[in-house]
Design an enzyme around this catalytic site. Structure first.
Site, PDB file in Angstrom:
ATOM      1  N   ASN A  39       0.843  -1.192   0.000  1.00  0.00           N
ATOM      2  CA  ASN A  39       0.000   0.000   0.000  1.00  0.00           C
ATOM      3  C   ASN A  39       0.880   1.243   0.000  1.00  0.00           C
ATOM      4  O   ASN A  39       1.966   1.263   0.584  1.00  0.00           O
ATOM      5  CB  ASN A  39      -1.013  -0.010   1.162  1.00  0.00           C
ATOM      6  CG  ASN A  39      -0.385  -0.180   2.534  1.00  0.00           C
ATOM      7  OD1 ASN A  39       0.605  -0.888   2.690  1.00  0.00           O
ATOM      8  ND2 ASN A  39      -0.967   0.460   3.524  1.00  0.00           N
ATOM      9  N   ILE A  40       0.400   2.254  -0.702  1.00  0.00           N
ATOM     10  CA  ILE A  40       1.134   3.503  -0.860  1.00  0.00           C
ATOM     11  C   ILE A  40       0.182   4.634  -0.512  1.00  0.00           C
ATOM     12  O   ILE A  40      -0.708   4.968  -1.298  1.00  0.00           O
ATOM     13  CB  ILE A  40       1.663   3.652  -2.304  1.00  0.00           C
ATOM     14  CG1 ILE A  40       2.514   2.436  -2.692  1.00  0.00           C
ATOM     15  CG2 ILE A  40       2.452   4.956  -2.454  1.00  0.00           C
ATOM     16  CD1 ILE A  40       2.819   2.329  -4.178  1.00  0.00           C
TER      17      ILE A  40
ATOM     18  N   CYS B 245      -3.923   0.665  -2.751  1.00  0.00           N
ATOM     19  CA  CYS B 245      -3.790  -0.558  -1.949  1.00  0.00           C
ATOM     20  C   CYS B 245      -2.725  -1.489  -2.531  1.00  0.00           C
ATOM     21  O   CYS B 245      -2.395  -1.426  -3.723  1.00  0.00           O
ATOM     22  CB  CYS B 245      -5.117  -1.309  -1.906  1.00  0.00           C
ATOM     23  SG  CYS B 245      -6.471  -0.406  -1.147  1.00  0.00           S
TER      24      CYS B 245
ATOM     25  N   GLU C 103      -2.958  -4.663  -3.218  1.00  0.00           N
ATOM     26  CA  GLU C 103      -3.467  -5.559  -4.254  1.00  0.00           C
ATOM     27  C   GLU C 103      -3.478  -4.869  -5.614  1.00  0.00           C
ATOM     28  O   GLU C 103      -3.107  -5.447  -6.624  1.00  0.00           O
ATOM     29  CB  GLU C 103      -4.902  -5.998  -3.918  1.00  0.00           C
ATOM     30  CG  GLU C 103      -5.046  -6.691  -2.581  1.00  0.00           C
ATOM     31  CD  GLU C 103      -5.389  -5.729  -1.449  1.00  0.00           C
ATOM     32  OE1 GLU C 103      -4.724  -4.670  -1.316  1.00  0.00           O
ATOM     33  OE2 GLU C 103      -6.315  -6.045  -0.691  1.00  0.00           O
TER      34      GLU C 103
HETATM   35 ZN   LIG Z   1      -8.022  -2.129  -1.613  1.00  0.00          ZN
END
Ligand SMILES: [Zn+2]
Length: 138
Positions: A42-43, A53, A55
């Protein structure tokens, strides 16, 4: 690749998370049919809604590298149960995943819960649901 091995790679990706605002670090590892593994974290951003996110970081990396077919994804965070993807990520995953893709929801204590995209997003709006403008009656 065993689910534990993919989770181990997601844990490595989690270490790279940029989460100065929430402190909630997430890692993802996406196994493509080519055998390549795409890592994501996540950034976060000072303008919170600009946050990405783990993913989506992983899948956007894969797509931008030319990979479109996937075998499995692992998602990990310091959660009580396996880390579950948010709604936005579920919608992005359904664009590229069918139910042959295993989604391993994991935590740092060895919990791994395997799901399919249909289990995570039942009744999803899928690519085939889009009606092209030239087919619409106006
Ligand atoms: Zn997400």
């Amino acid at each position: 690749m065993k689910s534990q091995d993919l989770v181990a790679q997601a844990i490595l990706a989690r270490a790279r998370a940029y989460a100065p605002y929430s402190g909630f670090k997430v890692g993802a590892a996406l196994l493509g049919k080519s055998g390549a593994v795409y890592l994501g974290c996540n950034i976060e951003n000072a303008a919170y809604s600009s946050t990405n996110c783990a993913e989506r970081t992983a899948i956007f990396k894969a797509i931008s590298e030319g990979e479109r077919d996937f075998i499995a994804m692992a998602i990990v965070a310091d959660t009580d149960q396996g880390c579950s993807p948010c709604g936005v990520c579920r919608q992005v995953l359904v664009e590229f995943f069918d139910d042959t893709v295993e989604i391993h929801l994991a935590n740092l204590n060895g919990v791994i819960q395997s799901r399919t995209i249909s289990q995570l997003l039942p009744g999803a709006f899928r690519p085939g649901d889009v009606q092209r403008n030239d087919r619409r009656e106006l």
